[in-house]
Scaffold this motif. Structure first.
Motif, mmCIF file in Angstrom:
data_model
loop_
_atom_site.group_PDB
_atom_site.id
_atom_site.type_symbol
_atom_site.label_atom_id
_atom_site.label_comp_id
_atom_site.label_asym_id
_atom_site.label_seq_id
_atom_site.Cartn_x
_atom_site.Cartn_y
_atom_site.Cartn_z
ATOM 1 N N ARG A 21 -57.108 16.675 2.942
ATOM 2 C CA ARG A 21 -58.216 16.050 2.196
ATOM 3 C C ARG A 21 -58.152 14.525 2.306
ATOM 4 N N GLU A 42 -59.268 13.485 5.790
ATOM 5 C CA GLU A 42 -60.720 13.639 5.920
ATOM 6 C C GLU A 42 -61.448 12.474 5.242
ATOM 7 N N PHE A 43 -61.003 12.114 4.043
ATOM 8 C CA PHE A 43 -61.625 11.002 3.331
ATOM 9 C C PHE A 43 -61.419 9.700 4.101
ATOM 10 N N TRP A 44 -60.210 9.515 4.608
ATOM 11 C CA TRP A 44 -59.864 8.296 5.338
ATOM 12 C C TRP A 44 -60.760 8.092 6.553
ATOM 13 N N SER A 45 -61.154 9.183 7.214
ATOM 14 C CA SER A 45 -61.938 9.080 8.441
ATOM 15 C C SER A 45 -63.418 8.820 8.201
ATOM 16 N N ARG A 46 -63.866 8.941 6.962
ATOM 17 C CA ARG A 46 -65.290 8.727 6.665
ATOM 18 C C ARG A 46 -65.669 7.257 6.859
ATOM 19 N N GLN A 47 -66.847 7.060 7.386
ATOM 20 C CA GLN A 47 -67.352 5.706 7.634
ATOM 21 C C GLN A 47 -68.131 5.132 6.453
ATOM 22 N N ASP A 48 -68.463 5.993 5.488
ATOM 23 C CA ASP A 48 -69.315 5.561 4.377
ATOM 24 C C ASP A 48 -68.529 5.152 3.133
ATOM 25 N N VAL A 49 -67.219 4.999 3.248
ATOM 26 C CA VAL A 49 -66.417 4.603 2.089
ATOM 27 C C VAL A 49 -65.828 3.221 2.317
ATOM 28 N N THR A 50 -65.648 2.512 1.234
ATOM 29 C CA THR A 50 -65.105 1.157 1.314
ATOM 30 C C THR A 50 -63.582 1.188 1.343
ATOM 31 N N GLN A 109 -62.258 2.091 -2.032
ATOM 32 C CA GLN A 109 -62.314 3.528 -2.301
ATOM 33 C C GLN A 109 -61.175 4.260 -1.607
ATOM 34 N N LYS A 110 -60.854 3.859 -0.378
ATOM 35 C CA LYS A 110 -59.733 4.462 0.331
ATOM 36 C C LYS A 110 -58.431 4.222 -0.426
#
Length: 93
Positions: free
Chosen positions: A20, A23-31, A34-35
């Motif tokens: 999880r 997956e979150f780390w790879s998202r482009q829509d998070v700052t 947030q990471k």
């Protein structure tokens, strides 16, 4: 670096939590903030000592951490988890 810290933290998590987090780390829509929040939250139920040995190499001329992610992580940990311990910074023991 923050990327190394992320990788090391991911390595101590169970497989589901690590997946999880990745997956979150790879998202482009998070700052970046947030990471960092998700990374710190993943450690919430654990007793963890983070050692940042050789951190002086990551300091700029003003004595501030130059890596944005690492600096944000340190700030988040200090505001949530407790006091840093250092033999190098006067007044922080």
């Amino acid at each position: 670096s923050f990327e190394r810290l992320f990788s090391d933290v991911k390595g101590i998590l169970d497989e589901g939590a690590a997946s999880r987090l990745a997956e979150f780390w790879s998202r482009q829509d998070v700052t970046l903030a947030q990471k960092v929040d998700v990374l710190v939250d993943s450690l919430r139920e654990r007793h963890v000592l983070v050692l940042l040995d050789g951190l002086e190499a990551a300091l700029g001329p003003e004595g501030m951490v130059t890596d944005d992610g690492l600096r944000t992580f340190i700030d988040a940990c200090m505001s949530r988890a407790g006091a840093p311990i250092s033999s190098r910074w006067p007044g922080i023991l």
